[in-house]
Motif scaffolding. Structure first.
Motif, PDB file in Angstrom:
ATOM      1  N   MET A 424      -8.367  18.070  10.175  1.00  0.00           N
ATOM      2  CA  MET A 424      -7.391  18.013   9.094  1.00  0.00           C
ATOM      3  C   MET A 424      -7.760  16.994   8.019  1.00  0.00           C
ATOM      4  O   MET A 424      -7.681  17.281   6.824  1.00  0.00           O
ATOM      5  CB  MET A 424      -6.011  17.683   9.676  1.00  0.00           C
ATOM      6  N   ASN A 425      -8.170  15.806   8.400  1.00  0.00           N
ATOM      7  CA  ASN A 425      -8.475  14.761   7.418  1.00  0.00           C
ATOM      8  C   ASN A 425      -9.637  15.169   6.516  1.00  0.00           C
ATOM      9  O   ASN A 425      -9.565  15.014   5.287  1.00  0.00           O
ATOM     10  CB  ASN A 425      -8.789  13.439   8.125  1.00  0.00           C
ATOM     11  N   THR A 427     -10.726  18.200   5.935  1.00  0.00           N
ATOM     12  CA  THR A 427     -10.309  19.350   5.128  1.00  0.00           C
ATOM     13  C   THR A 427      -9.463  18.906   3.939  1.00  0.00           C
ATOM     14  O   THR A 427      -9.670  19.365   2.808  1.00  0.00           O
ATOM     15  CB  THR A 427      -9.514  20.343   6.000  1.00  0.00           C
ATOM     16  N   THR A 428      -8.543  17.988   4.188  1.00  0.00           N
ATOM     17  CA  THR A 428      -7.682  17.483   3.118  1.00  0.00           C
ATOM     18  C   THR A 428      -8.490  16.817   2.019  1.00  0.00           C
ATOM     19  O   THR A 428      -8.256  17.046   0.823  1.00  0.00           O
ATOM     20  CB  THR A 428      -6.654  16.483   3.687  1.00  0.00           C
ATOM     21  N   GLN A 429      -9.458  15.998   2.393  1.00  0.00           N
ATOM     22  CA  GLN A 429     -10.281  15.310   1.399  1.00  0.00           C
ATOM     23  C   GLN A 429     -11.115  16.284   0.586  1.00  0.00           C
ATOM     24  O   GLN A 429     -11.306  16.108  -0.628  1.00  0.00           O
ATOM     25  CB  GLN A 429     -11.182  14.276   2.097  1.00  0.00           C
ATOM     26  N   GLN A 453       0.288  22.742  10.072  1.00  0.00           N
ATOM     27  CA  GLN A 453      -0.802  22.140   9.298  1.00  0.00           C
ATOM     28  C   GLN A 453      -1.141  22.979   8.075  1.00  0.00           C
ATOM     29  O   GLN A 453      -1.474  22.443   7.018  1.00  0.00           O
ATOM     30  CB  GLN A 453      -2.040  21.978  10.185  1.00  0.00           C
ATOM     31  N   THR A 456       1.120  22.196   5.385  1.00  0.00           N
ATOM     32  CA  THR A 456       0.777  20.899   4.816  1.00  0.00           C
ATOM     33  C   THR A 456      -0.307  21.032   3.756  1.00  0.00           C
ATOM     34  O   THR A 456      -0.282  20.356   2.718  1.00  0.00           O
ATOM     35  CB  THR A 456       0.297  19.947   5.926  1.00  0.00           C
ATOM     36  N   LEU A 457      -1.270  21.922   4.002  1.00  0.00           N
ATOM     37  CA  LEU A 457      -2.376  22.091   3.057  1.00  0.00           C
ATOM     38  C   LEU A 457      -1.941  22.768   1.767  1.00  0.00           C
ATOM     39  O   LEU A 457      -2.574  22.604   0.731  1.00  0.00           O
ATOM     40  CB  LEU A 457      -3.498  22.912   3.705  1.00  0.00           C
ATOM     41  N   LEU A 464       0.061  17.011   0.306  1.00  0.00           N
ATOM     42  CA  LEU A 464      -0.943  17.181  -0.750  1.00  0.00           C
ATOM     43  C   LEU A 464      -0.308  17.280  -2.133  1.00  0.00           C
ATOM     44  O   LEU A 464      -0.986  17.103  -3.138  1.00  0.00           O
ATOM     45  CB  LEU A 464      -1.781  18.426  -0.484  1.00  0.00           C
TER      46      LEU A 464
END
Length: 522
Positions: A424-425, A427-429, A453, A456-457, A464
């Protein structure tokens, strides 16, 4: 012979009063779903408001925009639900109102009042305001800040102020936008945002706008601080930038100041398409073990000769639309989370970005038939494994999109997955870093997972939101859209604006299209 009338766009504003409380400890957290009946008698969902916490008298800021067709009976159903944060399945229906667009627009001042009912029992009142949506591609980008905002929290801290913006419509004020709140801050700086002139004041710079300042409360019972009125004409011509926030009794409760302001014309998606912009579709399919063995009917990858599985249906519905804008109809297809065993590409462990053709040199298939055939064929050459990583395929898509940055090609990565991810981290970045790359990411969730999740994205609501220069991710669970065409409509609804926002972020205007007359064509 029947000729349809010219279609006008309308916008529906939705509120409710005295809702039945479905919660025991606190008040309900209502949201409203809106459905329209089509000419064949079927229904499809055309929108959903945000959730308002602990509120039995909600004024939702999410509106519904739709065609107004005078000569057709446009039947609508409004469902008000009490939202449960745990799972969608536990949402409680509060009540339903059935009406038509004609009833709304024909009501006095275009304000329709309907009684919400559940099993013939009244459960509240629904208010729907219809307003004409003017075609205006002017937008405002502005940022607000406050000075010496009155503390209404007492001795133990300052107010947590946020702003609400209202559009004037006759004698009514329509709620159109809300900022984030600034914690314990009497001199807040709210994040800049963009809003269309048509939404703000129907394109009339002399029309008044109301801004209210409120103190955020965690229980949803926010406290009013003050308000101010102004027009865009005052800002532009009188260079007025400071406005006193007055209480109901006329007391000075602080100053609201414009830190940034610009009025600009925003090109449309069609303007860029006319200028030669092309869509480059990429597809990534989840081959993790949680999908189930494809040999058995309970597998999400099971190939039923009489019916498409969810992966096949999603691939077909969305690709069918996007291929209209793909310049060469050649679509690269990849897999992740599986162990590939292709004749020319084999691994002994899970690979998180492998071509479904078995060749990185030639990962493309041609057209819709090629997509469907390659997916089915790949199942014979991939062993399901895991875990689920998004970062490798997103990184590869970013590299591909980066190569096209000066070629009027916009890449759309469609990821089909059945569950949660384990990176997740990272991917988020990657998503935050892709703001200035010509890329959008569509995530379609198949199966019955809750997909927390994935939500969240999605830049619409999760963490985000506001952390990236633009929203480039859209997540949709397949199970919510059963009717043919509904999935594609929901998945692709944000894509045109994402492309335009990317172009505007980089200051890229549409290329002027050549004038071509039909008389010149053979």
């Amino acid at each position: 012979m029947y000729q349809p009338s010219d279609r006008e766009k309308i916008e529906l504003y939705i509120s409710a009063r005295k809702l039945a409380n479905m919660d025991v400890i606190s008040d309900s957290d209502p949201k409203c779903k809106i459905f329209v009946r089509d000419i064949n008698g079927g229904e499809r969902q055309i929108g959903q408001t945000e959730v308002l916490k602990n509120n039995l008298n909600p004024d939702w800021k999410t509106t519904i925009q739709m065609d107004f067709i005078f000569e057709i009976k446009q039947e609508l159903r409004f469902e008000v639900w009490d939202h449960d944060d745990g799972t969608i399945d536990k949402d409680d229906l509060i009540g339903v109102v059935n009406t038509t667009v004609g009833e709304i627009m024909g009501s006095r001042n275009q304000v329709y009042t309907g009684q919400l009912k559940l099993k013939n029992k009244a459960t509240g009142t629904l208010l729907i305001k219809g307003d004409k949506l003017k075609d205006d591609n002017r937008f405002i980008f502005w940022q607000w800040e406050g000075k010496k905002i009155k503390n209404v929290d007492g001795w133990f801290g300052n107010s947590d102020p946020f702003l609400r913006f209202y559009k004037q419509s006759g004698n009514d004020w329509l709620f159109i936008h809300e900022t984030e709140f600034c914690k314990n801050n009497e001199n807040p700086h709210w994040k800049p945002f963009e809003i269309s002139m048509s939404r703000l004041n129907a394109g009339n710079t002399q029309q008044q706008i109301k801004v209210e300042c409120w103190d955020n409360q965690t229980n949803g019972k926010h406290q009013y601080i003050g308000e101010t009125l102004f027009t865009i004409h005052q800002i532009e011509n009188e260079l007025k930038r400071e406005f006193i926030s007055l209480s109901k009794k006329g007391s000075n409760h602080g100053v609201l100041q414009l830190k940034q302001f610009s009025l600009f014309t925003k090109p449309s998606f069609i303007d860029y398409i006319k200028g030669g912009e092309q869509i480059n579709l990429m597809i990534a399919v989840d081959f993790t073990g949680s999908n189930g063995d494809p040999k058995f009917p309970n597998s999400l990858h099971y190939n039923n000769p009489n019916q498409m599985n969810q992966y096949q249906s999603a691939l077909y519905q969305v690709s069918e639309i996007l291929l209209n804008y793909d310049f060469d109809k050649k679509i690269p297809m990849y897999g992740f989370g599986g162990v590939p065993h292709f004749p020319n590409y084999t691994k002994n462990q899970a690979d998180h970005c492998f071509p479904l053709t078995g060749s990185f040199q030639q990962p493309e298939v041609f057209g819709l038939e090629g997509i469907m055939a390659q997916y089915s064929g790949a199942l014979q050459n991939v062993t399901l494994s895991g875990p689920t990583y998004f970062a490798p395929i997103i990184q590869y898509a970013c590299q591909t999109a980066q190569q096209n940055i000066n070629q009027n090609i916009y890449t759309v990565l469609m990821i089909l997955t059945d569950g949660e991810i384990h990176d997740m981290n990272q991917t988020t970045q990657l998503i935050i870093g892709a703001a200035k790359i010509p890329l959008s990411i569509i995530i379609i969730g198949v199966g019955d997972e809750q997909f927390q999740q994935m939500r969240t994205l999605d830049g619409d609501s999760g963490p985000l939101k506001g952390s990236s220069s633009r929203d480039l991710v859209q997540f949709v669970p397949f199970r919510d859209f059963k009717q043919q065409g509904e999935l594609a409509r929901e998945v692709l609804a944000e894509l045109p604006n994402q492309l335009v926002t990317y172009k505007q972020l980089l200051g890229l205007q549409p290329i002027k299209a050549p004038d071509i007359h039909l008389s010149q064509l053979g």
